[in-house]
Design a protein around this motif. Sequence first.
Motif, short mmCIF file in Angstrom:
data_model
loop_
_atom_site.label_atom_id
_atom_site.label_comp_id
_atom_site.label_asym_id
_atom_site.label_seq_id
_atom_site.Cartn_x
_atom_site.Cartn_y
_atom_site.Cartn_z
N GLY A 61 0.82 -1.16 -0.02
CA GLY A 61 -0.04 0.01 -0.06
C GLY A 61 0.87 1.16 -0.20
N ALA A 62 1.95 1.35 0.88
CA ALA A 62 2.88 2.30 0.86
C ALA A 62 3.50 2.64 -0.44
CB ALA A 62 3.98 2.25 1.81
N PHE A 63 3.82 1.59 -1.27
CA PHE A 63 4.21 1.64 -2.52
C PHE A 63 3.44 2.22 -3.62
CE2 PHE A 63 5.07 -0.44 -6.73
CZ PHE A 63 6.58 0.04 -6.88
N LEU A 64 2.16 1.64 -3.36
CA LEU A 64 1.30 2.17 -4.28
C LEU A 64 0.67 3.73 -4.17
CD1 LEU A 64 -1.00 -1.08 -4.55
CD2 LEU A 64 0.55 -0.35 -6.44
N GLY A 65 0.88 4.03 -2.88
CA GLY A 65 0.40 5.40 -2.61
C GLY A 65 -0.87 5.78 -2.40
N ARG A 66 -1.49 6.81 -2.21
CA ARG A 66 -2.98 7.14 -2.23
C ARG A 66 -3.69 6.90 -3.40
NH1 ARG A 66 -4.21 10.43 2.19
NH2 ARG A 66 -2.36 11.01 3.31
N PRO A 67 -5.00 6.23 -3.12
CA PRO A 67 -5.91 6.21 -1.79
C PRO A 67 -5.44 4.70 -1.29
CG PRO A 67 -7.15 5.59 -3.81
CD PRO A 67 -5.74 5.87 -4.22
N THR A 158 -3.21 -6.80 13.94
CA THR A 158 -3.02 -7.00 12.25
C THR A 158 -3.04 -5.64 11.87
OG1 THR A 158 -4.60 -9.02 12.23
CG2 THR A 158 -4.58 -7.48 10.27
N GLY A 159 -3.90 -4.55 12.54
CA GLY A 159 -3.65 -3.09 12.11
C GLY A 159 -2.32 -2.66 12.33
N LEU A 160 -1.54 -3.01 13.56
CA LEU A 160 -0.40 -2.69 13.56
C LEU A 160 0.67 -3.12 12.87
CD1 LEU A 160 -0.25 -2.72 17.67
CD2 LEU A 160 -0.39 -0.63 16.15
N LEU A 161 0.49 -4.49 12.31
CA LEU A 161 1.42 -4.82 11.57
C LEU A 161 1.31 -4.29 9.90
CD1 LEU A 161 0.93 -8.61 12.32
CD2 LEU A 161 2.99 -7.30 12.77
N HIS A 162 0.20 -3.85 9.79
CA HIS A 162 -0.11 -3.03 8.37
C HIS A 162 0.68 -1.90 8.50
CE1 HIS A 162 -2.91 -5.78 6.97
NE2 HIS A 162 -4.07 -5.32 7.60
N VAL A 163 0.48 -0.97 9.76
CA VAL A 163 1.27 0.19 9.97
C VAL A 163 2.64 0.03 9.89
CG1 VAL A 163 1.66 1.88 11.81
CG2 VAL A 163 -0.69 1.26 11.57
N ALA A 164 3.09 -1.33 10.23
CA ALA A 164 4.60 -1.50 10.52
C ALA A 164 5.11 -1.42 8.88
CB ALA A 164 4.98 -2.83 11.04
N GLY A 165 4.36 -2.12 7.99
CA GLY A 165 4.49 -2.34 6.43
C GLY A 165 4.69 -0.78 5.97
N ILE A 166 3.69 -0.18 6.41
CA ILE A 166 3.55 1.40 5.75
C ILE A 166 5.00 2.06 6.31
CG2 ILE A 166 2.20 3.55 6.00
CD1 ILE A 166 -0.27 1.95 6.24
N GLY A 167 5.21 1.97 7.41
CA GLY A 167 6.33 2.58 8.10
C GLY A 167 7.67 2.10 7.32
N LEU A 168 7.72 0.74 7.00
CA LEU A 168 8.72 0.27 5.98
C LEU A 168 8.65 1.01 4.51
CD1 LEU A 168 8.88 -3.43 7.11
CD2 LEU A 168 10.77 -1.70 7.71
N GLY A 169 7.46 1.22 4.45
CA GLY A 169 7.55 1.58 2.97
C GLY A 169 7.91 3.23 2.82
N LEU A 170 8.23 3.92 4.05
CA LEU A 170 8.74 5.32 3.95
C LEU A 170 10.19 5.14 3.52
CD1 LEU A 170 7.45 6.64 7.11
CD2 LEU A 170 6.63 6.98 5.00
#
Length: 202
Positions: A61-67, A158-170
């Motif tokens: 999701g972080a790689f794909l960007g918004r939305p 599960t939500g926190l793991l999603h957030v971790a992935g988004i953080g790695l996407g930075l």
Amino acid sequence: MRPSPDPRRVALLVLAAGVLSAGPAWAHDGTGLAGGFLSGFLHPLGGLDHLLAMVSVGLWGAFLGRPLVIALPVVFPALMAVGGVLGMANAPMPPVEIGIAVSVLVLGAAIAGAIRAPVWAASLIVAVFAIFHGYAHGQELPSTADPVGYSVGFVLATGLLHVAGIGLGLLNTRPGGMVITRSMGGLVTLAGGYFLFLAAVP
């Protein structure tokens, strides 16, 4: 005023905690769950297949960007709940462990290959995989002492793991960061292939 924590450090800490606590076995073997919030919260961190899939959803999701950076982490828990209901009802499904293994493999490949899927396609892929993950855990819920608390803890983790992935996407915004995240995707793909082998071989 204290500075806000670096989201990348938060993501790495969550991911590291999950990896260190994760065993090589599935997170959903259907046995002896004590139930309750803490049990539900820790359960996704105890199985590498679920952990990698959740982090990969956020990272893709972080790689794909918004939305999609927002949509995918919302779609997954919503459809995971649907899968949970199906699991509790023992509705007919294709082999669930194979579906979960394929989810890890495909999400890892999407990151490694820098695949920019359209919104509808990425959402559909994540939704289908979420049903498989939810189904596996839905079958376990009746054996828990506190299904509601367990479910809340599980969804929060599960939500926190999603957030971790988004953080790695930075990392993608840093020099050489794209190479690092795509390499992570490659490792996830290999893990997915291994899980698929375990699920397919009797």
